[in-house]
Design an enzyme around this catalytic site. Structure first.
Site, PDB file in Angstrom:
ATOM      1  N   CYS B  11       0.968  -1.117   0.026  1.00 33.47           N
ATOM      2  CA  CYS B  11      -0.053  -0.023   0.107  1.00 33.47           C
ATOM      3  C   CYS B  11       0.857   1.121   0.105  1.00 33.47           C
ATOM      4  CB  CYS B  11      -0.940  -0.067   1.336  1.00 33.47           C
ATOM      5  SG  CYS B  11       0.044   0.028   2.869  1.00 33.47           S
ATOM      6  N   CYS B  14       2.866   2.010   3.338  1.00 28.22           N
ATOM      7  CA  CYS B  14       3.973   0.983   3.399  1.00 28.22           C
ATOM      8  C   CYS B  14       5.147   1.515   2.421  1.00 28.22           C
ATOM      9  CB  CYS B  14       3.444  -0.413   3.160  1.00 28.22           C
ATOM     10  SG  CYS B  14       1.993  -1.114   3.554  1.00 28.22           S
TER      11      CYS B  14
END
Lengths: 352, 77
Positions: B11, B14
């Site tokens: 994501c 992240c």
């Protein structure tokens, strides 16, 4: 050693006191600003711009200048308060609370905790795995996964700002009901075999977790960061939505939409739900438009069903969930939730 | 030698956390090995339910947010 411990405790206390003072001062400024919006908007529209009260343009501009600062202030203030409250509800705690619950009670608890626990659809997969791994029944897990995005803080604050607390509360209750009932239905259908196999193989635990003892100052800092991030993401949609809504308010004749979006048009509820699924990021901007449509004769149940479909069923989230759910279960999930939302739409159109 | 793991499935947050950790390591010239863990089974070792997560020497220090550089420095030194 003891001395440094004591001084660090005193330091934390001082930092907390400072944080509370800053928040209290900000709250006072917020209140003054909030109360000043109405006179300021009127003065800008009818004084500075010299528009005539009662004229179409004047009413549209006054509406826009009043609603934009009002909604943005409400969003920032409420999201900050909600984020602070949520710092007490981590998903670990929710998982522990739901661990021993049975169907029924578990679904109600899961839906309620779905509203309180911070949720981002990007974490839907680890959350799903974590719940299943802890032995939480599939239907209870779904109640959580449906309530968390559907009854979110932005939707509630926007509804409160545009429609008042009654409609916001109605939405909260309706959203919880859909999540509870849909979770129970999915649980009864015994669809465990349509969860991807690897999920059942995962065994959690073993890794050490640093003990977090956040201070008030930490909580406020994180809440402020979350507020900036969320408001930063939605403000443009909100402004555009209010502009479109203001134009509709000023220029679309009364009852113009009663025929196509009114209570009498039975097919408008499923169509609204079908339209809502592909829409996602603009959810916050839809609410002012919907509010204007209702003022022109659209039915409230149809409008609420549309908003629920926008936030509860979104394509990006379905794509993310596909990693842990086989297509059959994904289809059941969409079908059950969509049916629930359509039922809510009809119910509200019938009784309101 | 420090071992740092960024837990996340790819994501946006992240990726930002991984970049930030690598920047701190490079800026401070720290002796640290930075790994990216995207396997959900491995993430569950720390019962991680909000991504991204940050693990330093096998201890999960943060979950569900991107800590600022000062915090990361504190954990890594």
């Amino acid at each position: 050693m003891e001395q440094t411990l004591q001084s660090s405790v005193a330091g934390r206390r001082r930092a907390d006191l400072r944080a509370w003072l800053v928040v209290a001062a900000a709250a006072a400024i917020w209140l003054i600003a909030y109360r000043g919006i109405m006179p300021l908007a009127d003065w800008l529209t009818f004084g500075l711009l010299g528009l005539a009260p009662g004229s179409r343009l004047g009413e549209s501009v006054a509406f826009f200048l009043y609603d934009v600062p009002k909604i943005l202030l409400l969003l920032s203030g409420m999201i900050f308060a909600i984020s602070t409250a949520r710092s007490f509800f981590g998903p670990e705690r929710t998982r522990a609370l739901l661990g021993g619950k049975r169907e029924g009670v578990g679904n109600v608890a899961a839906a309620g905790l779905g509203v309180l626990t911070p949720f981002c659809s990007c974490s839907a997969v680890p959350l799903f795995i974590g719940f299943v791994e802890a032995g939480i029944p599939l239907g209870v897990t779904f109640s959580f996964l449906i309530a968390a995005p559907m009854v979110n803080e932005v939707a509630l604050v926007m509804l409160f700002g545009m429609f008042g607390w009654r409609v916001a509360l109605l939405y909260l209750v309706a959203g919880l009901s859909v999540a509870i009932v849909a979770g129970i239905v999915i649980g009864r259908l015994k669809l465990e075999r349509y969860v991807e196999e690897f999920v059942w193989q995962i065994k959690g635990g073993g890794g050490a977790v640093a003990a977090a003892r956040p201070t008030w100052s930490d909580r406020f800092t994180l809440a402020w960061r979350a507020t900036r991030e969320i408001v930063g993401k939605v403000w443009l949609f909100v402004v555009i939505g209010i502009a479109v809504g203001a134009a509709i308010h000023g220029y679309v004749p009364e009852e113009a939409l009663a025929g196509i979006l009114g209570r009498g048009a039975w097919w408008s509820v499923p169509v609204a739900v079908a339209l809502g699924v592909p829409l996602y990021s603009g959810a916050a901007g839809m609410i002012p438009v919907v509010q204007a449509l209702i003022a022109k004769g659209a039915a409230l149940g149809t409008a609420l069903a549309f908003m629920m479909a926008v936030v509860a069923l979104s394509l990006p989230e379905l794509i993310i969930l596909r990693r842990v759910l086989k297509p059959r279960l994904l289809a059941v999930f969409v079908g059950v939730v969509a049916t629930g939302i359509i039922a809510i739409g009809y119910l509200f159109n019938l009784v309101l | 030698m420090l071992n740092v793991k960024v837990l996340g499935s790819g994501c946006a947050n992240c990726k930002r956390l991984e970049e930030r950790v690598r920047k701190v390591v490079a800026d401070r010239g720290l002796e640290a090995e930075v790994e990216k863990i995207s396997d959900y089974g491995q993430m569950m070792r720390w019962n991680l339910m909000q991504t991204p997560g940050l693990v330093v020497n096998d201890v999960l220090v943060s979950a569900g947010r991107i800590p600022d550089e000062a915090e990361i420095v504190k954990w890594l030194t």
